[in-house]
Design a protein around this motif. Structure first.
Motif, PDB file in Angstrom:
ATOM      1  N   GLU A 151      11.473  -2.647  59.230  1.00 38.22           N
ATOM      2  CA  GLU A 151      11.269  -3.912  58.539  1.00 38.22           C
ATOM      3  C   GLU A 151      12.429  -4.862  58.836  1.00 38.22           C
ATOM      4  O   GLU A 151      13.590  -4.453  58.877  1.00 38.22           O
ATOM      5  CB  GLU A 151      11.147  -3.675  57.029  1.00 38.22           C
ATOM      6  CG  GLU A 151       9.882  -2.922  56.653  1.00 38.22           C
ATOM      7  CD  GLU A 151       9.768  -2.666  55.159  1.00 38.22           C
ATOM      8  OE1 GLU A 151      10.705  -3.071  54.419  1.00 38.22           O
ATOM      9  OE2 GLU A 151       8.761  -2.077  54.718  1.00 38.22           O
ATOM     10  N   GLY A 152      12.076  -6.126  59.073  1.00 41.88           N
ATOM     11  CA  GLY A 152      13.070  -7.125  59.413  1.00 41.88           C
ATOM     12  C   GLY A 152      13.256  -7.329  60.901  1.00 41.88           C
ATOM     13  O   GLY A 152      13.833  -8.337  61.321  1.00 41.88           O
ATOM     14  N   GLN A 153      12.773  -6.404  61.721  1.00 42.76           N
ATOM     15  CA  GLN A 153      12.891  -6.557  63.167  1.00 42.76           C
ATOM     16  C   GLN A 153      11.857  -7.548  63.692  1.00 42.76           C
ATOM     17  O   GLN A 153      10.778  -7.705  63.121  1.00 42.76           O
ATOM     18  CB  GLN A 153      12.708  -5.212  63.867  1.00 42.76           C
ATOM     19  CG  GLN A 153      13.863  -4.255  63.673  1.00 42.76           C
ATOM     20  CD  GLN A 153      13.718  -2.987  64.498  1.00 42.76           C
ATOM     21  OE1 GLN A 153      12.663  -2.697  65.051  1.00 42.76           O
ATOM     22  NE2 GLN A 153      14.794  -2.225  64.589  1.00 42.76           N
ATOM     23  N   HIS A 154      12.196  -8.194  64.799  1.00 42.82           N
ATOM     24  CA  HIS A 154      11.288  -9.135  65.431  1.00 42.82           C
ATOM     25  C   HIS A 154      10.455  -8.421  66.498  1.00 42.82           C
ATOM     26  O   HIS A 154      10.951  -7.530  67.195  1.00 42.82           O
ATOM     27  CB  HIS A 154      12.057 -10.294  66.058  1.00 42.82           C
ATOM     28  CG  HIS A 154      12.594 -11.262  65.035  1.00 42.82           C
ATOM     29  ND1 HIS A 154      13.655 -10.952  64.203  1.00 42.82           N
ATOM     30  CD2 HIS A 154      12.209 -12.513  64.696  1.00 42.82           C
ATOM     31  CE1 HIS A 154      13.901 -11.962  63.406  1.00 42.82           C
ATOM     32  NE2 HIS A 154      13.042 -12.930  63.682  1.00 42.82           N
ATOM     33  N   VAL A 155       9.198  -8.823  66.606  1.00 40.20           N
ATOM     34  CA  VAL A 155       8.250  -8.196  67.520  1.00 40.20           C
ATOM     35  C   VAL A 155       7.523  -9.293  68.291  1.00 40.20           C
ATOM     36  O   VAL A 155       7.088 -10.289  67.703  1.00 40.20           O
ATOM     37  CB  VAL A 155       7.211  -7.344  66.758  1.00 40.20           C
ATOM     38  CG1 VAL A 155       6.315  -6.592  67.734  1.00 40.20           C
ATOM     39  CG2 VAL A 155       7.896  -6.384  65.806  1.00 40.20           C
ATOM     40  N   PRO A 176       7.163  -4.450  70.926  1.00 39.82           N
ATOM     41  CA  PRO A 176       8.454  -4.340  70.233  1.00 39.82           C
ATOM     42  C   PRO A 176       9.591  -4.164  71.223  1.00 39.82           C
ATOM     43  O   PRO A 176       9.422  -3.561  72.289  1.00 39.82           O
ATOM     44  CB  PRO A 176       8.271  -3.098  69.358  1.00 39.82           C
ATOM     45  CG  PRO A 176       7.199  -2.303  70.027  1.00 39.82           C
ATOM     46  CD  PRO A 176       6.287  -3.295  70.678  1.00 39.82           C
ATOM     47  N   ALA A 177      10.744  -4.710  70.912  1.00 37.36           N
ATOM     48  CA  ALA A 177      11.903  -4.589  71.791  1.00 37.36           C
ATOM     49  C   ALA A 177      12.200  -3.113  72.063  1.00 37.36           C
ATOM     50  O   ALA A 177      12.338  -2.315  71.144  1.00 37.36           O
ATOM     51  CB  ALA A 177      13.113  -5.260  71.147  1.00 37.36           C
ATOM     52  N   GLY A 178      12.268  -2.765  73.340  1.00 37.19           N
ATOM     53  CA  GLY A 178      12.553  -1.386  73.712  1.00 37.19           C
ATOM     54  C   GLY A 178      11.353  -0.471  73.696  1.00 37.19           C
ATOM     55  O   GLY A 178      11.468   0.716  74.025  1.00 37.19           O
ATOM     56  N   GLY A 179      10.170  -1.002  73.321  1.00 38.26           N
ATOM     57  CA  GLY A 179       8.966  -0.187  73.258  1.00 38.26           C
ATOM     58  C   GLY A 179       7.879  -0.712  74.192  1.00 38.26           C
ATOM     59  O   GLY A 179       7.946  -1.862  74.631  1.00 38.26           O
ATOM     60  N   GLY A 201       3.920   4.682  72.579  1.00 40.88           N
ATOM     61  CA  GLY A 201       3.833   3.442  71.831  1.00 40.88           C
ATOM     62  C   GLY A 201       3.803   3.651  70.332  1.00 40.88           C
ATOM     63  O   GLY A 201       4.543   3.010  69.578  1.00 40.88           O
ATOM     64  N   SER A 202       2.963   4.581  69.884  1.00 41.51           N
ATOM     65  CA  SER A 202       2.855   4.816  68.442  1.00 41.51           C
ATOM     66  C   SER A 202       4.115   5.481  67.896  1.00 41.51           C
ATOM     67  O   SER A 202       4.536   5.204  66.767  1.00 41.51           O
ATOM     68  CB  SER A 202       1.624   5.669  68.133  1.00 41.51           C
ATOM     69  OG  SER A 202       1.744   6.976  68.676  1.00 41.51           O
ATOM     70  N   ARG A 203       4.751   6.338  68.680  1.00 41.26           N
ATOM     71  CA  ARG A 203       5.997   6.974  68.227  1.00 41.26           C
ATOM     72  C   ARG A 203       7.086   5.921  68.034  1.00 41.26           C
ATOM     73  O   ARG A 203       7.880   5.998  67.094  1.00 41.26           O
ATOM     74  CB  ARG A 203       6.442   8.050  69.219  1.00 41.26           C
ATOM     75  CG  ARG A 203       5.548   9.273  69.259  1.00 41.26           C
ATOM     76  CD  ARG A 203       6.224  10.439  69.951  1.00 41.26           C
ATOM     77  NE  ARG A 203       6.577  10.125  71.340  1.00 41.26           N
ATOM     78  CZ  ARG A 203       5.741  10.258  72.365  1.00 41.26           C
ATOM     79  NH1 ARG A 203       4.505  10.687  72.156  1.00 41.26           N
ATOM     80  NH2 ARG A 203       6.135   9.984  73.585  1.00 41.26           N
ATOM     81  N   HIS A 204       7.118   4.944  68.923  1.00 38.97           N
ATOM     82  CA  HIS A 204       8.117   3.874  68.792  1.00 38.97           C
ATOM     83  C   HIS A 204       7.877   3.089  67.507  1.00 38.97           C
ATOM     84  O   HIS A 204       8.830   2.777  66.780  1.00 38.97           O
ATOM     85  CB  HIS A 204       8.051   2.951  70.006  1.00 38.97           C
ATOM     86  CG  HIS A 204       9.110   1.897  70.011  1.00 38.97           C
ATOM     87  ND1 HIS A 204      10.328   2.065  70.618  1.00 38.97           N
ATOM     88  CD2 HIS A 204       9.146   0.656  69.448  1.00 38.97           C
ATOM     89  CE1 HIS A 204      11.072   0.985  70.439  1.00 38.97           C
ATOM     90  NE2 HIS A 204      10.369   0.109  69.730  1.00 38.97           N
TER      91      HIS A 204
END
Length: 309
Positions: free
Chosen positions: A84-88, A41-44, A74-77
């Motif tokens: 929802e709606g974010q790109h990964v 994920p972006a930023g993670g 990682g899991s906290r992020h």
């Protein structure tokens, strides 16, 4: 590939289920029970998660993520930031936990280790195979997918606060030829299962780890050479550096992810030499054959390895 987080559902205390789809609604690559993907994920941070949906559903992938308070973030992020709606960014599926052909299947899961087992059970159920699941967790409310599993015959639910630890001696005390044992969960569970399966027929046990297992110190030389068969280049691997680091520094394109021997991304074919396996992916039989190695952690028992790079 870029996927969009379509849904984020809570499926147990501290566990969220992510449903990922292509932004254009197109089909996703095929996968088989036991497969996992990398999520970036972006930023993670990049982390590996087992696919736990239906392999026949090419419209979406599903992964369940446990919030780990003592983890590396990682899991906290995923729980706190990813919406929802974010790109990964998600990798192609990889599978080092494939189902083998067997007369019967014994699945043992601890906590979030149920995730790779879910599609295995669905396959065994649909195929009319003989199977059994022993599923342990801290409490009923912490056990993901418990309600749907309890509706199936052959499922044994063991919350620790009600039943204590799994009675592995009763489950595994007598070897059962023809039974394939699949286990995923915390390291303590995996070690206990490995100990009790020591007298089972070779190849009976299959495990998947979330973190690298402890590898005893080796007496083999820490410095060795690797020959890259495709170019004939010979590189020195000194103490304190991995094969992966050395070959990537040479400009050789090698895919990698976890860099701790758990994901299998950097698996490399060995053409000559004897690897010193330090991964948590290959079975003892696969390590003994010496045909492949995870070059992010494994080293060499011989003075030179010849790799198909």
């Amino acid at each position: 590939m870029k996927l969009v987080l379509d849904k984020k559902d809570r499926v147990a205390d501290g566990v969220v289920l992510l449903t990922l789809r292509r932004p254009d609604g197109g089909p996703l690559p095929a996968w088989t029970p036991g497969a996992h993907v990398d999520l970036a994920p972006a930023g993670g941070p990049v982390r590996q998660y087992s696919l736990c949906g239906d392999p026949a559903d090419t419209s979406a992938w599903k992964v369940a993520v446990l919030r780990e308070a003592g983890g590396r973030g990682g899991s906290r992020h995923v729980h706190d930031v990813l919406a929802e709606g974010q790109h990964v960014e998600v990798s192609e599926p990889r599978n080092h936990f494939e189902l083998v052909e067997a007369k019967r299947y014994l699945f043992i899961a601890g906590g979030i280790g149920i995730t790779p087992v879910l599609p295995m059970i669905a396959w065994a159920q649909a195929a009319g195979r003989d199977w059994r699941l022993v599923y342990g967790g801290r409490t009923r409310s912490s056990m993901a997918f418990r309600a749907e599993l309890e509706r199936l015959a052959g499922v044994e639910i063991h919350p620790q606060d009600e039943c204590g630890l799994l009675d592995l001696d009763a489950v595994l005390g007598r070897p059962s030829p023809g039974t394939a044992v699949y286990c995923c969960g915390p390291e303590a569970l995996l070690l206990a299962v490995e100990q009790r399966c020591a007298d089972w027929p070779s190849g009976s046990l299959h495990v998947e780890r979330f973190s690298p297992k402890t590898v005893a110190a080796q007496s083999f030389s820490e410095e060795f050479e690797v020959e890259l068969a495709q170019t004939g280049t010979v590189l020195r691997v000194p103490a304190g550096r991995s094969v992966l680091d050395v070959v990537q520094a040479e400009g050789v394109p090698v895919l990698s992810s976890c860099r701790e021997g758990t994901c299998g991304t950097c698996e490399t074919v060995v053409l000559d030499g004897v690897p010193d396996h330090r991964d948590s992916v290959l079975t003892p039989e696969e390590q003994e054959s010496g045909d492949v190695m995870m070059i992010c952690v494994s080293r060499s028992r011989s003075t030179r390895l010849v790799l198909d790079l």
